[in-house]
Design a protein around this motif. Structure first.
Motif, PDB file in Angstrom:
ATOM      1  N   THR A  73      -9.137  10.117 -29.325  1.00 38.36           N
ATOM      2  CA  THR A  73     -10.128   9.464 -30.030  1.00 38.36           C
ATOM      3  C   THR A  73     -10.302   7.865 -29.196  1.00 38.36           C
ATOM      4  N   ILE A  74     -11.098   7.467 -28.709  1.00 36.94           N
ATOM      5  CA  ILE A  74     -11.296   6.033 -28.068  1.00 36.94           C
ATOM      6  C   ILE A  74     -11.810   5.091 -29.117  1.00 36.94           C
ATOM      7  N   GLU A  75     -12.609   5.430 -30.074  1.00 39.89           N
ATOM      8  CA  GLU A  75     -12.997   4.675 -31.023  1.00 39.89           C
ATOM      9  C   GLU A  75     -13.767   5.417 -32.034  1.00 39.89           C
ATOM     10  N   PRO A  76     -14.146   5.167 -33.262  1.00 37.68           N
ATOM     11  CA  PRO A  76     -15.032   5.947 -34.270  1.00 37.68           C
ATOM     12  C   PRO A  76     -16.341   6.767 -33.390  1.00 37.68           C
ATOM     13  N   ASN A  77     -16.391   7.742 -33.378  1.00 42.52           N
ATOM     14  CA  ASN A  77     -17.320   8.477 -32.818  1.00 42.52           C
ATOM     15  C   ASN A  77     -17.418   8.337 -31.512  1.00 42.52           C
ATOM     16  N   HIS A  78     -16.273   8.586 -30.583  1.00 44.40           N
ATOM     17  CA  HIS A  78     -16.083   8.403 -29.309  1.00 44.40           C
ATOM     18  C   HIS A  78     -14.668   9.018 -28.974  1.00 44.40           C
ATOM     19  N   PHE A  79     -15.051  10.452 -28.271  1.00 51.79           N
ATOM     20  CA  PHE A  79     -13.649  11.124 -27.866  1.00 51.79           C
ATOM     21  C   PHE A  79     -13.851  11.531 -26.530  1.00 51.79           C
ATOM     22  N   THR A  80     -12.587  11.661 -25.849  1.00 52.79           N
ATOM     23  CA  THR A  80     -12.465  12.250 -24.439  1.00 52.79           C
ATOM     24  C   THR A  80     -11.348  13.258 -24.215  1.00 52.79           C
ATOM     25  N   PHE A  81     -11.575  13.965 -23.417  1.00 48.59           N
ATOM     26  CA  PHE A  81     -10.317  14.833 -23.023  1.00 48.59           C
ATOM     27  C   PHE A  81      -9.734  14.485 -21.332  1.00 48.59           C
TER      28      PHE A  81
END
Length: 671
Positions: free
Chosen positions: A308-316
């Motif tokens: 989780t980078i920030e709310p409503n922002h994800f990366t793999f």
């Protein structure tokens, strides 16, 4: 707001051969809320289209789902019978397919195909259905819609076929619209019109949109959320603002850096080395590892969990261990484009060029009218330069390119190439200079014979123009030109269907280059390519131009590519050149109102702006307006009083060119 579509751990595999499995989609999850737009972005071969097909249960017979659930409107789609799915497809879920020619039935008229979903799902009678079909074609910007209903698909341009597909998809006002590259074949003005139509319908009906595209300008314009896909997996997902302002995955950054921007003019575009692996060759760990400049040992061994980078922002990405942001991802430095040797001398001089196609009617097939595809065009193209030809679909760009090469029998006028008038040459004389003037067509798959190997396709010109060349020498030259365009020698024995879109375009370029021409017509050569492959092809064109001293006529509707590639720009409208000047002049100080409208229609990748639409529809080339052809849509004319002198001129006289140095504009307001 509740989710209309939920995809959970979806895997879509295909049995290939005896013991191979292609992992087209390898465990993706996302939600699409009611009334929102989710954009799925990635290179060709990343699984975007197969995601769409999986949702509407249209995967090929050799496909299967090892895992995954898809919920639409809280109904699990895998639990529905085929009859229940048929009632949903085209009604609650509609899809705009990427290839309109393969999606439209060639045996049925446009009207029959457009009215079918109205009969099937909305139970509308024949008469009202036809009226609604005309209205739908009018909404997507097709001129003379009442006449087009009776046309067969082959009688329409590529852009028009795409608009028919959009009209069919919107006919039943679906709850979910899946749009697979819906504006790839459309020019900027029609693109803006279609995007606004989709946006307005979304506001009116609460429709959700799943948008598959490689155009980040469109993503910024209409998307609420973004999924970045790579090799069947999601690399990054989140809201549009979060991703575009804070790109987390290295792949996302590479995609954005491949897009031509103003600052890139004069420099080689940043490209992503290599290509997406075949779905049968996916290994373990992060599948982007082989192309990533920041890959670590762990990347090769273990799949990255979701961070989780920030709310409503994800990366793999393993770079985000323990929630710590990595340093700025390093990008390649700016490398100047190869030096070109341009001459202040024309290689091609076009004077009063005219290509009128007769329209015959009646029992005796008398000529009733003419389609003035190219109407008294004058152009000069300097040696070693690139002239971009820009305009809306149907304005005559492709016909002009083919007329220059004398590929149409209806052409009149002068085309002076290196002192020779092409129009006055007989077939024998013309054949002798064909090797000096070549063309790269818009659709590489359509222009490459599926029954011929790459060696036969690329080397065919040598058999015609160099008959005394031996088989070994011809094969060596074929291998050399394939290497020059970035294809391995091993590709020589393969067939077109075994290559990606970008590779097929390289084959088409190699076929044109093998005869060592001095002039190339490039007809929309990058329109169907994703941004990474487009950057590679544009760099290739610049490299070849410098190395071989080539001159290009670059036909395109992508104004970002024009700004990057062209030295001069000619703007075409209904068969005539309305403005011609240097690239800097056209982009910094456009003089014709049509040119200004084109530039205002470009979606911006940095600023989200309101849709800028040209008033009215493109007139029919069969019946162009009197006077200035653009006056019914011109903002200057529309703001004039009916009795003004300018208004009278616009309606009655076609404007003569007004010259400023080597540039000119045809507009009564510029006298």
């Amino acid at each position: 707001m509740s989710s209309l579509l939920q995809v959970k751990n979806l895997k879509t595999y295909f049995n290939v051969g005896i013991d191979k499995v292609a992992r087209a989609i390898d465990g993706i999850s996302f939600n699409l809320e009611e009334g929102k737009t989710l954009a799925i972005v990635g290179e060709s071969g990343c699984g975007k289209t197969q995601t769409a097909f999986s949702i509407i249960r249209l995967i090929a017979n050799n496909g299967f789902h090892p895992s995954g659930e898809i919920y639409f409107n809280k109904r699990k789609l895998s639990n529905l019978t085929e009859l229940e799915m048929q009632s949903i497809r085209g009604n609650d879920i509609s899809m705009i397919f990427q290839e309109p020619m393969t999606s439209l039935n060639p045996l049925y008229r446009i009207g029959n195909q457009l009215e079918e979903p109205l009969y099937q799902h909305r139970k509308i009678a024949k008469g009202p259905a036809r009226k609604l079909a005309i209205e739908l074609l009018n909404q997507v910007g097709i001129p003379d819609p009442h006449k087009r209903l009776d046309c067969f698909p082959h009688e329409l341009s590529g852009g028009m076929k795409q608009r028919v597909m959009i009209a069919m998809a919107l006919a039943c006002k679906p709850k979910l619209l899946i749009a697979d590259e819906p504006t790839t074949a459309l020019d900027t003005t029609i693109q803006a019109q279609v995007l606004k139509l989709m946006s307005d319908l979304q506001k009116e009906t609460g429709m959700s949109i799943l948008l598959i595209t490689h155009d980040m300008g469109i993503v910024n314009q209409i998307a609420d959320d973004i999924c970045i896909m790579y090799a069947g997996r999601i690399a990054e997902k989140g809201s549009r603002d979060n991703i575009l302002k804070n790109m987390a995955h290295p792949y996302t950054r590479h995609l954005m850096n491949s897009i031509p921007k103003v600052k890139d003019t004069g420099f080689i575009l940043n490209t992503l080395p290599g290509m997406v692996s075949e779905a049968t060759d996916y290994g373990t760990g992060c599948l982007f590892t082989e192309r990533c400049s920041q890959a670590m040992d762990i990347c090769k061994k273990i799949d990255s969990p979701q961070y989780t980078i920030e709310p409503n922002h994800f990366t793999f990405c393993h770079l985000y261990e323990h929630g710590k942001l990595p340093q700025e991802i390093a990008m390649p430095g700016s490398i100047k484009s190869p030096e070109r040797s341009t001459e202040n001398k024309s290689i091609l001089s076009i004077k009063a060029l005219r290509t009128w196609f007769p329209v015959r009617k009646g029992v005796f097939l008398r000529i009733a009218n003419y389609i003035k595809a190219v109407d008294n065009v004058d152009l000069e193209i300097q040696k070693g330069s690139t002239l971009a030809l820009v305009g809306e679909s149907g304005c005559g760009k492709t016909t002009l390119g083919e007329s220059i090469l004398k590929l149409t029998g209806e052409t009149q006028g002068e085309v002076i190439f290196e002192g020779l008038d092409i129009m006055k040459l007989n077939n024998t004389e013309l054949k002798k200079i064909r090797n000096q003037m070549q063309i790269v067509f818009q659709d590489p798959m359509g222009s490459l014979s599926p029954r011929m190997t790459v060696e036969d396709i690329v080397g065919e010109g040598l058999q015609v123009h160099s008959k005394d060349m031996g088989l070994i020498e011809r094969r060596k030259k074929t291998e050399d030109v394939l290497n020059e365009v970035g294809l391995p020698k091993s590709s020589i024995s393969r067939y077109p269907h075994e290559f990606s879109g970008g590779q097929r375009q390289r084959i088409a370029i190699a076929r044109a280059l093998i005869l060592e021409p001095r002039f190339l017509v490039l007809d929309e050569p990058t329109s169907a390519l994703d941004v990474c492959v487009q950057a590679q092809v544009l760099n290739l064109f610049k490299e070849l131009q410098a190395k071989r001293k080539l001159t290009y006529l670059f036909i395109t509707h992508n104004l970002g590519v024009v700004r990057y590639m062209a030295d001069k720009v000619a703007i075409m409208y209904l068969g005539k050149i309305v403005e011609n000047g240097s690239t800097n002049e056209i982009f910094q100080n456009p003089k014709h109102p049509y040119t200004k409208s084109l530039l205002e229609s470009i979606p911006d990748i940095e600023i989200r702006k309101a849709f800028q639409l040209i008033t009215g529809d493109v007139p029919s080339p069969l019946n162009p307006p009197t006077g200035c052809h653009f006056h019914p849509r011109c903002p200057i004319f529309l703001n004039e009083s009916d009795d003004s002198q300018l208004s009278h001129k616009c309606k009655r006289e076609y404007p003569k060119p007004v010259y400023t140095g080597t540039s000119f504009v045809r507009c009564h307001a510029k006298k």
